[in-house]
Design a protein around this motif. Structure first.
Motif, short mmCIF file in Angstrom:
data_model
loop_
_atom_site.label_atom_id
_atom_site.label_comp_id
_atom_site.label_asym_id
_atom_site.label_seq_id
_atom_site.Cartn_x
_atom_site.Cartn_y
_atom_site.Cartn_z
N ALA A 16 -9.11 2.17 -0.21
CA ALA A 16 -7.87 1.40 -0.44
C ALA A 16 -7.87 0.12 0.39
O ALA A 16 -7.50 -0.95 -0.09
CB ALA A 16 -6.66 2.26 -0.09
N VAL A 36 -1.36 -1.87 -4.26
CA VAL A 36 -2.81 -1.70 -4.15
C VAL A 36 -3.21 -0.57 -5.10
O VAL A 36 -2.53 0.48 -5.14
CB VAL A 36 -3.19 -1.37 -2.69
CG1 VAL A 36 -4.67 -1.10 -2.55
CG2 VAL A 36 -2.74 -2.51 -1.77
N VAL A 53 -7.61 -3.95 -0.17
CA VAL A 53 -6.63 -4.82 0.51
C VAL A 53 -7.36 -6.05 1.08
O VAL A 53 -6.90 -7.19 0.91
CB VAL A 53 -5.90 -4.06 1.65
CG1 VAL A 53 -5.09 -5.02 2.53
CG2 VAL A 53 -4.99 -2.99 1.07
N LEU A 82 0.86 -1.18 0.00
CA LEU A 82 0.00 0.00 0.00
C LEU A 82 0.90 1.24 0.00
O LEU A 82 1.79 1.36 0.84
CB LEU A 82 -0.90 -0.02 1.25
CG LEU A 82 -1.87 1.13 1.42
CD1 LEU A 82 -2.87 1.17 0.26
CD2 LEU A 82 -2.62 0.99 2.74
#
Ligand SMILES: Cc1cc2nc3c(=O)[nH]c(=O)nc-3n(C[C@H](O)[C@H](O)[C@H](O)COP(=O)(O)O)c2cc1C
Length: 200
Positions: free
Chosen positions: A179, A151, A183, A121
């Protein structure tokens, strides 16, 4: 036969923060990301084992190392935490239109193959919004080199989004949730794959 990850095996999250500041806005952004991750994964998920690496704290054993063989045991341990994480959060302030030098130095010491297919991320903070695309133009290509699975939604906040190091802007909170929903989906797909993948 199938492989099952026991519920008690911790889910390892490693944060690498490229900021040289003790009171770091970037780490303030990471605080919200990690808290939201705990919410999104929920109470039934594996326990989260979190490691935070502020690169500047690694000291001369890090900044003076020209290659992996030259690092101190403390730095080696930090590199391994990043390499062995189930999820890597790569966070940096924007310096001179890119990631900081110390952030890049850390990843110059990471093994070339250690991040392949690892969920990463991306997060950054800047003085203003002008350099938000540093996430796409600098960070994403770096992790492309490593063949990591970045991501799709990356997270940017600028100085006006904070009070000190506390993130205030609800729009950034919303982006973090988006986000981390991605994930969670990636992790679910992987867990399903692990349950069905034959051993050997
Ligand atoms: C040396 C230096 C260079 C910087 N360059 C930029 C830049 O190019 N673009 C930008 O938006 N902000 C720039 N900034 C501002 C920082 O990115 C911003 O204050 C950031 O939130 C600091 O994060 P930290 O508190 O985690 O260190 C720079 C700051 C410093 C000290």
């Amino acid at each position: 036969m199938s492989q099952v990850v026991p519920a008690a095996v911790p889910f390892r999250v490693a944060v690498v923060n490229g900021s040289p500041s003790e009171r770091s806005k970037t780490m303030g952004l990471v605080d919200v990301i990690v808290a939201t991750l705990r919410d999104v994964l929920g109470a039934e998920s594996r326990p989260i084992e979190e490691t935070r690496i502020d690169v500047y704290r690694l000291g001369p054993g890090f900044t003076g190392a020209l290659d992996r063989e030259g690092v101190t045991p403390e730095v080696e341990a930090a590199l391994r935490r990043a390499e062995e994480a189930d999820l890597l959060i790569a966070a940096t302030p924007v310096f001179r239109g890119s990631y900081t030098g110390m952030f890049k130095h850390f990843f110059d010491l990471v093994d070339q193959y250690a991040l392949a297919n690892k969920p990463v991320l991306l997060a950054a903070t800047g003085g203003g919004d002008h350099h938000a695309l540093v996430l796409e133009h600098a960070l994403r290509p770096l992790f492309g080199f490593f063949q990591a699975m970045t991501v799709p939604v990356a997270i940017f906040a600028s100085s006006g989004d904070f009070d000190g190091t506390t993130l205030l802007n609800p729009r950034v909170y919303g982006r973090i949730e988006t986000a981390l929903t991605d994930v969670a989906d990636i992790l679910k797909e992987r867990a399903a794959g692990e349950r069905t993948a034959p051993v050997g």
